[in-house]
Scaffold this motif. Structure first.
Motif, PDB file in Angstrom:
ATOM      1  N   THR A 240       0.641  -1.121  -0.233  1.00 32.74           N
ATOM      2  CA  THR A 240      -0.550  -0.189  -0.169  1.00 32.74           C
ATOM      3  C   THR A 240       1.497   0.971  -0.632  1.00 32.74           C
ATOM      4  OG1 THR A 240      -1.423  -1.128   1.272  1.00 32.74           O
ATOM      5  CG2 THR A 240      -2.169   1.135   1.727  1.00 32.74           C
ATOM      6  N   LYS A 241       1.702   1.567   0.890  1.00 33.45           N
ATOM      7  CA  LYS A 241       2.762   2.452   0.897  1.00 33.45           C
ATOM      8  C   LYS A 241       2.825   3.057  -0.547  1.00 33.45           C
ATOM      9  CE  LYS A 241       2.263   3.522   5.380  1.00 33.45           C
ATOM     10  NZ  LYS A 241       2.306   4.772   6.160  1.00 33.45           N
ATOM     11  N   VAL A 242       3.898   1.377  -1.077  1.00 33.52           N
ATOM     12  CA  VAL A 242       4.600   2.029  -1.995  1.00 33.52           C
ATOM     13  C   VAL A 242       4.125   2.305  -3.466  1.00 33.52           C
ATOM     14  CG1 VAL A 242       5.119  -0.174  -4.592  1.00 33.52           C
ATOM     15  CG2 VAL A 242       6.086  -0.044  -2.012  1.00 33.52           C
ATOM     16  N   ASN A 243       2.673   1.856  -3.576  1.00 34.82           N
ATOM     17  CA  ASN A 243       1.542   2.380  -3.940  1.00 34.82           C
ATOM     18  C   ASN A 243       1.675   3.992  -3.991  1.00 34.82           C
ATOM     19  OD1 ASN A 243       1.315  -0.336  -6.061  1.00 34.82           O
ATOM     20  ND2 ASN A 243      -0.400  -0.221  -4.580  1.00 34.82           N
ATOM     21  N   GLN A 244       0.987   4.530  -2.804  1.00 36.58           N
ATOM     22  CA  GLN A 244       1.160   5.556  -2.669  1.00 36.58           C
ATOM     23  C   GLN A 244       2.476   6.279  -2.872  1.00 36.58           C
ATOM     24  OE1 GLN A 244       0.829   6.247   1.799  1.00 36.58           O
ATOM     25  NE2 GLN A 244      -0.405   7.796   1.801  1.00 36.58           N
ATOM     26  N   ALA A 245       3.658   6.111  -2.569  1.00 36.61           N
ATOM     27  CA  ALA A 245       4.603   6.694  -3.333  1.00 36.61           C
ATOM     28  C   ALA A 245       4.504   6.522  -4.457  1.00 36.61           C
ATOM     29  CB  ALA A 245       5.919   5.668  -2.516  1.00 36.61           C
TER      30      ALA A 245
ATOM     31  N   ASP B 262      17.425  -2.255   5.675  1.00 37.64           N
ATOM     32  CA  ASP B 262      16.883  -3.273   5.234  1.00 37.64           C
ATOM     33  C   ASP B 262      14.935  -2.924   4.046  1.00 37.64           C
ATOM     34  OD1 ASP B 262      18.458  -4.117   5.425  1.00 37.64           O
ATOM     35  OD2 ASP B 262      18.572  -5.760   6.534  1.00 37.64           O
ATOM     36  N   ASN B 263      14.709  -2.225   4.939  1.00 40.36           N
ATOM     37  CA  ASN B 263      13.300  -2.301   4.617  1.00 40.36           C
ATOM     38  C   ASN B 263      13.568  -1.537   3.879  1.00 40.36           C
ATOM     39  OD1 ASN B 263      11.774  -4.294   5.891  1.00 40.36           O
ATOM     40  ND2 ASN B 263      10.997  -3.029   7.574  1.00 40.36           N
ATOM     41  N   MET B 264      14.123   0.326   4.279  1.00 44.89           N
ATOM     42  CA  MET B 264      13.900   1.435   2.617  1.00 44.89           C
ATOM     43  C   MET B 264      14.799   0.494   1.488  1.00 44.89           C
ATOM     44  SD  MET B 264      13.596   4.017   3.844  1.00 44.89           S
ATOM     45  CE  MET B 264      13.238   4.710   5.892  1.00 44.89           C
ATOM     46  N   MET B 265      15.600  -0.103   1.688  1.00 47.04           N
ATOM     47  CA  MET B 265      16.001  -0.787   1.048  1.00 47.04           C
ATOM     48  C   MET B 265      15.111  -1.705  -0.655  1.00 47.04           C
ATOM     49  SD  MET B 265      18.511   0.783   0.192  1.00 47.04           S
ATOM     50  CE  MET B 265      19.876   0.276  -1.707  1.00 47.04           C
ATOM     51  N   ARG B 266      14.489  -1.972   0.249  1.00 48.26           N
ATOM     52  CA  ARG B 266      13.443  -3.550  -0.345  1.00 48.26           C
ATOM     53  C   ARG B 266      12.206  -1.938  -0.949  1.00 48.26           C
ATOM     54  NH1 ARG B 266      10.104  -6.551   3.442  1.00 48.26           N
ATOM     55  NH2 ARG B 266       8.298  -5.909   2.822  1.00 48.26           N
ATOM     56  N   PHE B 267      11.947  -1.070  -0.322  1.00 46.11           N
ATOM     57  CA  PHE B 267      10.997  -0.334  -0.405  1.00 46.11           C
ATOM     58  C   PHE B 267      11.258   0.962  -1.930  1.00 46.11           C
ATOM     59  CE2 PHE B 267       8.862   4.119  -0.225  1.00 46.11           C
ATOM     60  CZ  PHE B 267       7.867   3.956   0.093  1.00 46.11           C
ATOM     61  N   ALA B 268      12.856   1.036  -1.846  1.00 48.42           N
ATOM     62  CA  ALA B 268      14.124   1.560  -2.678  1.00 48.42           C
ATOM     63  C   ALA B 268      13.402   0.624  -4.049  1.00 48.42           C
ATOM     64  CB  ALA B 268      15.380   1.845  -3.121  1.00 48.42           C
ATOM     65  N   GLN B 269      13.630  -0.298  -4.598  1.00 45.74           N
ATOM     66  CA  GLN B 269      13.681  -1.613  -5.068  1.00 45.74           C
ATOM     67  C   GLN B 269      12.354  -1.900  -5.477  1.00 45.74           C
ATOM     68  OE1 GLN B 269      16.860  -2.769  -6.371  1.00 45.74           O
ATOM     69  NE2 GLN B 269      15.392  -4.139  -8.008  1.00 45.74           N
ATOM     70  N   GLU B 270      11.777  -1.631  -5.245  1.00 39.90           N
ATOM     71  CA  GLU B 270      10.405  -1.811  -5.896  1.00 39.90           C
ATOM     72  C   GLU B 270       9.995  -0.747  -6.186  1.00 39.90           C
ATOM     73  OE1 GLU B 270       7.298  -4.220  -5.239  1.00 39.90           O
ATOM     74  OE2 GLU B 270       8.702  -5.124  -4.002  1.00 39.90           O
ATOM     75  N   LEU B 271      10.725   0.724  -6.114  1.00 38.22           N
ATOM     76  CA  LEU B 271      10.255   1.661  -6.754  1.00 38.22           C
ATOM     77  C   LEU B 271      11.465   2.355  -7.673  1.00 38.22           C
ATOM     78  CD1 LEU B 271       8.643   3.494  -3.520  1.00 38.22           C
ATOM     79  CD2 LEU B 271       7.021   2.981  -6.034  1.00 38.22           C
ATOM     80  N   SER B 272      12.085   1.312  -8.136  1.00 33.67           N
ATOM     81  CA  SER B 272      13.576   1.364  -9.078  1.00 33.67           C
ATOM     82  C   SER B 272      13.498   2.042  -9.840  1.00 33.67           C
ATOM     83  CB  SER B 272      14.459   0.184  -8.887  1.00 33.67           C
ATOM     84  OG  SER B 272      13.481  -0.887  -9.434  1.00 33.67           O
TER      85      SER B 272
ATOM     86  N   SER C  70      13.583  10.099  -5.333  1.00 30.61           N
ATOM     87  CA  SER C  70      12.558  11.803  -6.952  1.00 30.61           C
ATOM     88  C   SER C  70      12.201  11.009  -8.436  1.00 30.61           C
ATOM     89  CB  SER C  70      13.907  12.586  -6.761  1.00 30.61           C
ATOM     90  OG  SER C  70      15.079  12.226  -7.188  1.00 30.61           O
ATOM     91  N   PRO C  71      11.456  11.324  -8.458  1.00 26.96           N
ATOM     92  CA  PRO C  71      11.247  10.965  -9.774  1.00 26.96           C
ATOM     93  C   PRO C  71      12.132  10.894 -10.497  1.00 26.96           C
ATOM     94  CG  PRO C  71       9.282  12.826  -9.605  1.00 26.96           C
ATOM     95  CD  PRO C  71      10.726  12.767  -8.207  1.00 26.96           C
ATOM     96  N   LYS C  72      12.017   9.755 -11.680  1.00 33.39           N
ATOM     97  CA  LYS C  72      13.376   9.353 -13.091  1.00 33.39           C
ATOM     98  C   LYS C  72      12.775  10.836 -13.407  1.00 33.39           C
ATOM     99  CE  LYS C  72      15.564   5.437 -12.260  1.00 33.39           C
ATOM    100  NZ  LYS C  72      15.188   4.360 -12.491  1.00 33.39           N
TER     101      LYS C  72
END
Length: 198
Positions: free
Chosen positions: A128-133, A162-172, A193-195
């Protein structure tokens, strides 16, 4: 010879003081000189259409502007001789403010939105947080991701990272990591930041 009373003299002095005060403090230094304010001996004069009218005295240029029913505006005071343009100054100021307003409308204000995770977040909440981001990033906003560590969680800051890096990976695909996860006080922070669109 008529002698002025002290009351009348004081009121004249007060009016004179107000005029000087207005000249010094209320007239913008950036505002160009108009019409009677121009006191140069010679001016290079340009017409409304941009045509060079030649070098003439300020008085002649003012008479030319008055004949056309417009203003004489000094546009380049540093030039030798200074350059003045014959134009409708109020119309010019109106169009200039309109352009500035349009430019402000076109400007995109980038906001930083915050998303808070927890050290032991469940997979459903995480998605849910990934979709919000993802929504924030698609609108062009930056995202600040934070995890607040409480009590004994401070000993396990590496799990938060580790959670943060997983979060960043989902939004890579959508985001760049501006600032990698870092412990600051009792919080782990990361900035995305957005690509840029290809």
């Amino acid at each position: 010879m008529k002698v002025l009373s002290t009351g009348v003299l004081r009121s004249y002095l007060f009016l004179f003081y107000l005029l000087i005060y207005r000249e010094v403090f209320f007239i913008s230094k950036d505002a160009p000189q108009l019409n009677g304010e121009i006191r140069d001996k010679e001016l290079r004069v340009i017409s409304e259409t941009g045509e060079q009218l030649g070098i003439m005295s300020a008085k002649e240029a003012q008479q030319l502007a008055d004949a056309r029913g417009v203003d004489l505006v000094k546009i380049a005071p540093q030039a030798k001789p200074p350059v003045a343009k014959i134009m409708d100054y109020s119309k010019f100021r109106y169009e200039q403010s309109k352009r500035e307003k349009e430019n402000r409308k076109k400007q995109k204000i980038v906001e930083t939105k915050e998303i808070r995770l927890s050290i032991n977040i469940d997979i459903g909440d995480f998605n849910t947080k990934v979709n919000q981001a993802r929504k924030f990033l698609s609108k062009g906003d930056k995202v600040k991701v934070s995890i607040r560590l409480r009590g004994r969680e401070m000993a396990h800051a590496n799990l938060a990272e580790d959670n943060m890096m997983r979060f960043a990976q989902e939004l890579s695909e959508e985001a760049n990591v501006d600032k990698k996860p870092k412990l600051e006080g009792r919080q782990v922070l990361m900035f995305l930041s957005p690509k840029a669109a290809k």
